[in-house]
Enzyme design. Structure first.
Site, PDB file in Angstrom:
ATOM      1  N   SER A 145       0.836  -1.195   0.000  1.00 56.36           N
ATOM      2  CA  SER A 145       0.000   0.000   0.000  1.00 56.36           C
ATOM      3  C   SER A 145       0.871   1.245   0.000  1.00 56.36           C
ATOM      4  CB  SER A 145      -0.907   0.044   1.232  1.00 56.36           C
ATOM      5  OG  SER A 145      -1.592   1.288   1.318  1.00 56.36           O
ATOM      6  N   TYR A 158      -3.102  -0.541   9.851  1.00 55.58           N
ATOM      7  CA  TYR A 158      -3.125  -1.090   8.491  1.00 55.58           C
ATOM      8  C   TYR A 158      -1.796  -0.870   7.783  1.00 55.58           C
ATOM      9  CZ  TYR A 158      -4.349  -1.579   3.542  1.00 55.58           C
ATOM     10  OH  TYR A 158      -4.373  -1.937   2.213  1.00 55.58           O
TER      11      TYR A 158
END
Length: 254
Positions: A145, A158
């Protein structure tokens, strides 16, 4: 027109929506036999039916990747079975995203996010990579990400899991690469699946980037085809940023 993944088999986790679905669909369009994995049989069936309607090959394999080694091993075994005994390409895409701040994150949530985002792909890779090596090679693609290398004030949990996945990518490239298994990752930017012309709050996060807009799942899927195919045979251990320049470049208006 030649198909870049003709004759290959692929397992895509989290393939019933968004990026995972796009990867499964383009893999099938490029000639791969795809195991579409996810928790929802209904959504998985829709993906498979769509692929088959376009002349591709796909089967649904239900899996709830809760982080246990047993769940990952069960998926590996069932996917190999439906794919005819082997898995040439593994895409570790399944993940969950809680956007809370650090202080608002409880221990149960912490453990669950690490279970799904880190433990599950860890044990799935452990179950599949040795078989790939024994068969002569394969490709593993992990999903990172853009907020792993670039800190933002929410989503620390996350982003830390995706940082772990990107580190595992490099470690696995060193571990399995000499046996013919290439391991790489894609780091998507701000990606939204919505109709062209629609406005979305995420658009603001791409202001000041070269792209100047959010990406689509298809952009990530196209990158996955490259990393899965023979064209990237000399590519090991990279994290490919497909983020519109979000993490590398700032466009400053005059």
């Amino acid at each position: 027109m030649s198909k870049r993944l003709a004759g290959k088999t692929a397992l895509v986790t989290g393939a019933t929506s968004n990026i995972g679905r796009a990867i499964a669909e383009v893999f099938a369009a490029e000639g791969a036999h795809v195991a579409v994995s996810g928790r929802s049989a209904e959504r998985g069936g829709e993906v498979v039916d769509g692929i088959r309607a376009r002349g591709g090959r796909a089967d649904f394999v239900r899996a709830d990747l809760d982080g246990t080694a047993a769940a990952s091993r069960a998926l590996a075994e069932e996917a190999a079975r439906v794919l005819g005994g082997r898995i040439d390409v593994l895409v570790n895409n399944a993940g969950i995203y809680p956007g809370d701040t650090t202080a608002a994150t409880d221990e149960k949530t912490f453990d669950r996010v690490y279970a799904v985002n880190v433990k599950a792909p860890f044990f799935l890779t452990a179950a599949i990579a040795p078989a790939m090596a024994q068969a002569g090679g394969g490709a593993i693609i992990n999903l990172g990400s853009w907020i792993a290398p670039l800190g933002i004030p929410i989503g620390a949990l996350y982003s830390s899991t995706k940082g772990a996945v990107e580190t595992l990518t490099r470690a696995w490239a060193a571990e399995f690469g000499p046996s013919g298994v290439r391991v790489n990752a894609i780091s998507p930017g701000v990606v939204q699946a919505f109709a062209p012309g629609d406005e979305h709050p995420a658009e603001a996060m791409m202001k000041g980037t070269p792209a100047g807009r959010t990406g689509t799942p298809d952009a990530i899927a196209d990158a996955a085809v490259y990393l899965a195919g023979d064209e990237s045979s000399f590519v090991h251990g990279i994290v490919l940023d497909v983020d519109g320049g979000r993490t590398t470049t700032a466009v400053i208006a005059a």
